[in-house]
Design a protein around this motif. Sequence first.
Motif, PDB file in Angstrom:
ATOM      1  N   ILE A 180      -6.790  13.551  -3.101  1.00 39.39           N
ATOM      2  CA  ILE A 180      -5.642  13.460  -5.097  1.00 39.39           C
ATOM      3  C   ILE A 180      -6.743  14.354  -5.261  1.00 39.39           C
ATOM      4  O   ILE A 180      -7.801  15.075  -5.122  1.00 39.39           O
ATOM      5  CB  ILE A 180      -6.598  11.676  -4.512  1.00 39.39           C
ATOM      6  N   GLN A 181      -5.814  15.318  -6.294  1.00 34.92           N
ATOM      7  CA  GLN A 181      -5.485  15.411  -7.183  1.00 34.92           C
ATOM      8  C   GLN A 181      -6.418  15.200  -8.712  1.00 34.92           C
ATOM      9  O   GLN A 181      -7.898  15.964  -9.305  1.00 34.92           O
ATOM     10  CB  GLN A 181      -4.950  16.714  -7.567  1.00 34.92           C
ATOM     11  N   ALA A 182      -5.541  14.074  -8.870  1.00 36.26           N
ATOM     12  CA  ALA A 182      -5.830  13.569 -10.082  1.00 36.26           C
ATOM     13  C   ALA A 182      -5.302  12.372 -10.271  1.00 36.26           C
ATOM     14  O   ALA A 182      -4.593  11.967  -9.861  1.00 36.26           O
ATOM     15  CB  ALA A 182      -5.671  14.563 -11.263  1.00 36.26           C
ATOM     16  N   VAL A 183      -5.894  11.137 -11.263  1.00 34.03           N
ATOM     17  CA  VAL A 183      -5.112   9.946 -11.617  1.00 34.03           C
ATOM     18  C   VAL A 183      -5.118  10.036 -13.292  1.00 34.03           C
ATOM     19  O   VAL A 183      -5.934  10.033 -13.873  1.00 34.03           O
ATOM     20  CB  VAL A 183      -6.009   8.760 -10.916  1.00 34.03           C
ATOM     21  N   HIS A 184      -3.250   9.715 -13.453  1.00 34.58           N
ATOM     22  CA  HIS A 184      -3.269   9.156 -14.869  1.00 34.58           C
ATOM     23  C   HIS A 184      -3.073   7.833 -15.109  1.00 34.58           C
ATOM     24  O   HIS A 184      -2.035   7.232 -14.387  1.00 34.58           O
ATOM     25  CB  HIS A 184      -2.607  10.231 -15.592  1.00 34.58           C
ATOM     26  N   THR A 185      -2.766   7.101 -16.015  1.00 33.22           N
ATOM     27  CA  THR A 185      -2.598   6.445 -16.749  1.00 33.22           C
ATOM     28  C   THR A 185      -1.146   6.442 -17.216  1.00 33.22           C
ATOM     29  O   THR A 185      -0.776   7.319 -17.838  1.00 33.22           O
ATOM     30  CB  THR A 185      -3.198   5.079 -17.474  1.00 33.22           C
ATOM     31  N   GLY A 186      -0.195   5.001 -17.425  1.00 32.92           N
ATOM     32  CA  GLY A 186       0.973   5.227 -17.586  1.00 32.92           C
ATOM     33  C   GLY A 186       1.652   3.750 -17.396  1.00 32.92           C
ATOM     34  O   GLY A 186       2.574   3.105 -16.264  1.00 32.92           O
ATOM     35  N   GLY A 187       1.044   3.196 -18.491  1.00 29.96           N
ATOM     36  CA  GLY A 187       2.039   1.464 -19.243  1.00 29.96           C
ATOM     37  C   GLY A 187       1.486   1.141 -18.119  1.00 29.96           C
ATOM     38  O   GLY A 187       0.097   0.922 -17.798  1.00 29.96           O
ATOM     39  N   ASP A 188       1.781   0.179 -17.016  1.00 24.40           N
ATOM     40  CA  ASP A 188       1.033  -1.013 -15.836  1.00 24.40           C
ATOM     41  C   ASP A 188       1.481  -0.079 -14.451  1.00 24.40           C
ATOM     42  O   ASP A 188       1.295  -0.965 -13.846  1.00 24.40           O
ATOM     43  CB  ASP A 188       2.752  -1.661 -16.007  1.00 24.40           C
ATOM     44  N   HIS A 189       1.771   1.297 -14.671  1.00 32.73           N
ATOM     45  CA  HIS A 189       1.355   1.864 -13.612  1.00 32.73           C
ATOM     46  C   HIS A 189       0.336   3.471 -13.792  1.00 32.73           C
ATOM     47  O   HIS A 189       0.250   3.204 -15.009  1.00 32.73           O
ATOM     48  CB  HIS A 189       2.922   2.899 -13.196  1.00 32.73           C
ATOM     49  N   LEU A 190       0.210   3.711 -12.783  1.00 28.73           N
ATOM     50  CA  LEU A 190      -0.384   4.467 -12.612  1.00 28.73           C
ATOM     51  C   LEU A 190       0.048   5.686 -11.838  1.00 28.73           C
ATOM     52  O   LEU A 190       0.381   5.526 -10.930  1.00 28.73           O
ATOM     53  CB  LEU A 190      -2.075   4.343 -11.678  1.00 28.73           C
ATOM     54  N   ILE A 191      -0.691   6.827 -12.001  1.00 31.40           N
ATOM     55  CA  ILE A 191       0.720   8.327 -11.459  1.00 31.40           C
ATOM     56  C   ILE A 191      -0.647   9.220 -10.880  1.00 31.40           C
ATOM     57  O   ILE A 191      -1.541   9.587 -11.287  1.00 31.40           O
ATOM     58  CB  ILE A 191       0.376   9.179 -12.797  1.00 31.40           C
ATOM     59  N   VAL A 192      -0.486   8.961  -9.707  1.00 33.92           N
ATOM     60  CA  VAL A 192      -1.354   9.646  -8.694  1.00 33.92           C
ATOM     61  C   VAL A 192      -0.632  11.392  -8.597  1.00 33.92           C
ATOM     62  O   VAL A 192       0.325  11.081  -7.794  1.00 33.92           O
ATOM     63  CB  VAL A 192      -1.596   8.885  -7.568  1.00 33.92           C
ATOM     64  N   VAL A 193      -1.368  12.310  -8.350  1.00 39.24           N
ATOM     65  CA  VAL A 193      -1.200  13.496  -8.278  1.00 39.24           C
ATOM     66  C   VAL A 193      -1.987  14.029  -7.141  1.00 39.24           C
ATOM     67  O   VAL A 193      -2.829  13.856  -6.894  1.00 39.24           O
ATOM     68  CB  VAL A 193      -1.608  14.538  -9.187  1.00 39.24           C
ATOM     69  N   GLY A 194      -1.307  14.467  -5.955  1.00 42.35           N
ATOM     70  CA  GLY A 194      -2.159  15.100  -5.365  1.00 42.35           C
ATOM     71  C   GLY A 194      -2.167  16.278  -4.489  1.00 42.35           C
ATOM     72  O   GLY A 194      -0.182  16.583  -4.551  1.00 42.35           O
ATOM     73  N   ARG A 195      -2.455  17.328  -4.385  1.00 39.17           N
ATOM     74  CA  ARG A 195      -2.237  18.695  -3.633  1.00 39.17           C
ATOM     75  C   ARG A 195      -1.782  18.470  -2.288  1.00 39.17           C
ATOM     76  O   ARG A 195      -3.215  17.218  -1.357  1.00 39.17           O
ATOM     77  CB  ARG A 195      -4.403  19.445  -3.992  1.00 39.17           C
ATOM     78  N   VAL A 196      -0.879  19.005  -1.876  1.00 36.91           N
ATOM     79  CA  VAL A 196      -0.820  18.910  -0.665  1.00 36.91           C
ATOM     80  C   VAL A 196      -1.561  20.262  -0.045  1.00 36.91           C
ATOM     81  O   VAL A 196      -1.974  21.333  -0.068  1.00 36.91           O
ATOM     82  CB  VAL A 196       0.998  20.217  -0.405  1.00 36.91           C
ATOM     83  N   GLU A 197      -2.197  19.962   1.549  1.00 40.62           N
ATOM     84  CA  GLU A 197      -3.075  20.405   2.581  1.00 40.62           C
ATOM     85  C   GLU A 197      -2.068  20.548   3.942  1.00 40.62           C
ATOM     86  O   GLU A 197      -2.493  21.837   3.898  1.00 40.62           O
ATOM     87  CB  GLU A 197      -3.815  19.369   2.863  1.00 40.62           C
TER      88      GLU A 197
END
Length: 204
Positions: free
Chosen positions: A161-178
Amino acid sequence: MAATAVRYLRSVGAATTGGPAPVDPLPRPDLRAVADDERLPVDPAEFRRVLGHFASGVTVVTAHDPDDTQGPAGFACQSFASLSLDPPLVTFMVARTSTTWPRIARAGAFCVNILGADQGALCRSFAVSGADKFAGVGYTAAPATGSPLLDSVPAWVDCRIQAVHTGGDHLIVVGRVEALGAAGGDGPLVFHRGVFGRFGPLGE
């Protein structure tokens, strides 16, 4: 002030001197509700009906925290996409009300299992809340993070997991590919207007 700056840098994935940042499994309390000024004059049922015309692939996002006494975690996810080539990033969206997401957040890593055309039943098993989703499901440990890599999936992407952002009623999860890989197969599982389908050449 310094602590605030460090928290911000961690939230956007920047390096800090304090080591890797733990992932906050839930948004801050003031972000849990959608404010009135965020709401559009669109009927939710109509929103789903129209957006259902956009066909998507289907994945199962899995994770495993060795300290999690419940075992591995996972959920069916359509909201997945590649995000960046350099650095290699992917993203998925998850509802803030998800009970699986906090377990993935605590693991700090996940594996995106991209489902094949004949894996609709597997998807349904991971879409059920409260059940033992891994009952009868074979898997191995993904090479970089140890997250469950489901047997027979045509492709997979192993991420931290690289970062987590809010987007309305969801979370936007960014992952760094290993790590990632693909074994091919008979094509992807596709979801369109509420039903599963498969991809075929034009004219079929």
